[in-house]
Motif scaffolding. Structure first.
Motif, mmCIF file in Angstrom:
data_model
loop_
_atom_site.group_PDB
_atom_site.id
_atom_site.type_symbol
_atom_site.label_atom_id
_atom_site.label_comp_id
_atom_site.label_asym_id
_atom_site.label_seq_id
_atom_site.Cartn_x
_atom_site.Cartn_y
_atom_site.Cartn_z
ATOM 1 N N TYR A 127 0.835 -1.197 0.000
ATOM 2 C CA TYR A 127 0.000 0.000 0.000
ATOM 3 C C TYR A 127 0.873 1.251 0.000
ATOM 4 O O TYR A 127 1.783 1.383 0.822
ATOM 5 C CB TYR A 127 -0.920 0.008 1.232
ATOM 6 C CG TYR A 127 -1.725 -1.259 1.352
ATOM 7 C CD1 TYR A 127 -2.854 -1.471 0.559
ATOM 8 C CD2 TYR A 127 -1.329 -2.270 2.221
ATOM 9 C CE1 TYR A 127 -3.572 -2.653 0.638
ATOM 10 C CE2 TYR A 127 -2.053 -3.460 2.317
ATOM 11 C CZ TYR A 127 -3.168 -3.644 1.516
ATOM 12 O OH TYR A 127 -3.873 -4.812 1.592
ATOM 13 N N GLY A 128 0.566 2.151 -0.935
ATOM 14 C CA GLY A 128 1.347 3.373 -1.050
ATOM 15 C C GLY A 128 1.419 4.135 0.260
ATOM 16 O O GLY A 128 2.482 4.600 0.667
ATOM 17 N N GLN A 129 0.269 4.226 0.947
ATOM 18 C CA GLN A 129 0.266 5.019 2.190
ATOM 19 C C GLN A 129 1.133 4.402 3.281
ATOM 20 O O GLN A 129 1.624 5.095 4.157
ATOM 21 C CB GLN A 129 -1.162 5.296 2.688
ATOM 22 C CG GLN A 129 -1.989 4.081 3.030
ATOM 23 C CD GLN A 129 -2.794 3.589 1.824
ATOM 24 O OE1 GLN A 129 -2.345 3.677 0.682
ATOM 25 N NE2 GLN A 129 -3.980 3.068 2.056
ATOM 26 N N GLU A 137 4.659 5.469 2.490
ATOM 27 C CA GLU A 137 4.739 6.894 2.818
ATOM 28 C C GLU A 137 4.929 7.094 4.322
ATOM 29 O O GLU A 137 5.654 7.984 4.753
ATOM 30 C CB GLU A 137 3.408 7.525 2.404
ATOM 31 C CG GLU A 137 3.518 8.832 1.710
ATOM 32 C CD GLU A 137 2.130 9.397 1.446
ATOM 33 O OE1 GLU A 137 1.215 8.634 1.068
ATOM 34 O OE2 GLU A 137 1.972 10.609 1.632
ATOM 35 N N LEU A 142 -1.103 -0.698 -7.892
ATOM 36 C CA LEU A 142 -0.648 0.690 -7.827
ATOM 37 C C LEU A 142 -1.632 1.603 -8.544
ATOM 38 O O LEU A 142 -1.993 1.360 -9.692
ATOM 39 C CB LEU A 142 0.742 0.765 -8.485
ATOM 40 C CG LEU A 142 1.540 2.049 -8.392
ATOM 41 C CD1 LEU A 142 1.712 2.504 -6.958
ATOM 42 C CD2 LEU A 142 2.909 1.836 -9.034
ATOM 43 N N GLN A 143 -2.052 2.640 -7.831
ATOM 44 C CA GLN A 143 -2.886 3.662 -8.481
ATOM 45 C C GLN A 143 -1.986 4.794 -8.955
ATOM 46 O O GLN A 143 -1.035 5.174 -8.273
ATOM 47 C CB GLN A 143 -3.912 4.201 -7.490
ATOM 48 C CG GLN A 143 -5.020 3.222 -7.168
ATOM 49 C CD GLN A 143 -5.737 3.636 -5.901
ATOM 50 O OE1 GLN A 143 -5.163 3.569 -4.813
ATOM 51 N NE2 GLN A 143 -6.972 4.082 -6.050
ATOM 52 N N ASN A 182 -2.343 7.953 -9.031
ATOM 53 C CA ASN A 182 -2.208 9.143 -8.172
ATOM 54 C C ASN A 182 -1.393 8.904 -6.898
ATOM 55 O O ASN A 182 -1.147 9.824 -6.135
ATOM 56 C CB ASN A 182 -3.585 9.707 -7.824
ATOM 57 C CG ASN A 182 -4.433 8.721 -7.032
ATOM 58 O OD1 ASN A 182 -3.981 7.631 -6.687
ATOM 59 N ND2 ASN A 182 -5.659 9.100 -6.757
ATOM 60 N N LYS A 183 -0.964 7.644 -6.665
ATOM 61 C CA LYS A 183 -0.119 7.360 -5.492
ATOM 62 C C LYS A 183 1.368 7.439 -5.836
ATOM 63 O O LYS A 183 2.218 7.533 -4.944
ATOM 64 C CB LYS A 183 -0.424 5.956 -4.954
ATOM 65 C CG LYS A 183 -1.765 5.826 -4.274
ATOM 66 C CD LYS A 183 -1.662 6.336 -2.845
ATOM 67 C CE LYS A 183 -2.994 6.822 -2.293
ATOM 68 N NZ LYS A 183 -4.080 5.869 -2.438
ATOM 69 N N LYS A 232 3.573 10.448 -4.489
ATOM 70 C CA LYS A 232 3.813 10.509 -3.042
ATOM 71 C C LYS A 232 4.896 9.552 -2.568
ATOM 72 O O LYS A 232 5.516 9.784 -1.539
ATOM 73 C CB LYS A 232 2.520 10.189 -2.286
ATOM 74 C CG LYS A 232 1.496 11.298 -2.413
ATOM 75 C CD LYS A 232 0.274 10.992 -1.587
ATOM 76 C CE LYS A 232 -0.615 12.230 -1.501
ATOM 77 N NZ LYS A 232 -2.004 11.875 -1.215
ATOM 78 N N ILE A 233 5.089 8.450 -3.289
ATOM 79 C CA ILE A 233 6.076 7.471 -2.803
ATOM 80 C C ILE A 233 7.317 7.391 -3.688
ATOM 81 O O ILE A 233 8.240 6.636 -3.396
ATOM 82 C CB ILE A 233 5.447 6.064 -2.646
ATOM 83 C CG1 ILE A 233 4.840 5.567 -3.966
ATOM 84 C CG2 ILE A 233 4.383 6.079 -1.552
ATOM 85 C CD1 ILE A 233 4.362 4.121 -3.907
#
Ligand SMILES: *Cc1c(COP(=O)(O)O)cnc(C)c1O
Length: 234
Positions: A71-73, A76, A95-96, A98-99, A102-103
């Motif tokens: 998970y991208g978050q 992060e 993977l989306q 828009n992520k 951020k990573i």
């Protein structure tokens, strides 16, 4: 400098965790060699997803410097907390677009590139980044990964975008069927395109992946035990 009791407790807990993970790592290494593989050829990516930062820290101290997250978050959140410069974060989850931004600064290897829009977004946010193309080798409709026949187009796009395509990645069948044919397919595709990295095999099917020529197994449960449910991680 005084060490208060809670710090001491943390240090002890860390040492205990390192010891447990070191034993499990040895067991995973034995599984690789018992399957006829070699530890030089097949690397172990430690999948720390949903575990706390202390697990990532202990894994690094065992020598498992490649860490996988879904998970991208989570990347992060964890990457800036991890005080281990040798850590290499791998994005192994769906993977989306828009992520990506951020990573981008944290990811050492993007393993789940399966469509053109991800190729362009990664090229934009992390120029020259190392990627793997994820291939759906089992024809399961719900699964991510590019169809094998899309591979030439994706490779060309990645090449044109100056990304560093290190190889291919796949996830074994989720219905309990024999993973060997899908793994063999991924290996032959990688050979065909002269790509060095072949990421395949998890806790349940790593022997088959090693036998089919995996260069990187992605192991969570066998190293860290059962996972806390996503979202409940501390
Ligand atoms: C969770 C996950 C793994 C690790 O799975 P285990 O069965 O716990 O070893 C490997 N690869 C991917 C893509 C995953 O999502």
């Amino acid at each position: 400098m005084s060490v208060d009791e809670s710090e001491l407790g943390t240090e002890e807990a860390h040492r205990a965790l390192v010891e447990v993970i070191a034993q499990r790592h040895s067991a995973v290494q034995a599984r690789i060699t018992d399957a006829g593989g070699s530890l030089e050829r097949t690397r172990v990516l430690a999948v720390t997803k949903t575990h706390g930062i202390e697990v990532a820290r202990a894994a690094i101290d065992v020598g498992l410097v490649d860490l996988g997250e879904n998970y991208g978050q989570e990347i992060e959140r964890k990457a800036p907390m991890l005080d281990r410069p040798e850590a290499r974060w791998h994005m192994i989850g769906g993977l989306q677009r828009n992520k990506v931004k951020k990573i981008a600064r944290y990811v050492a290897l993007w393993q789940t590139v399966d469509r053109i829009e991800l190729v362009s977004e990664i090229a934009k946010r992390a120029p020259g980044a190392a990627i793997l193309i994820q291939v759906n080798t089992t024809q399961e409709a719900q699964k991510s990964g590019a169809n094998p026949d899309k591979l030439p187009v994706l490779l060309e796009a990645a090449h044109d975008s100056a990304l560093d395509v290190r190889g291919l990645m796949t996830i074994g069948p989720t219905d309990g069927s024999d993973p060997a044919p899908g793994f063999a397919l991924l290996r032959s595709l990688a050979d065909n395109w002269k790509l060095p990295e072949v990421s395949m095999g998890m806790t349940a099917d790593l022997e088959r992946a090693v036998q089919e020529g995996s260069t990187m197994i992605r192991v969570g449960t066998a190293l860290f035990g059962a996972r806390p449910a996503a979202g409940q991680a501390p």
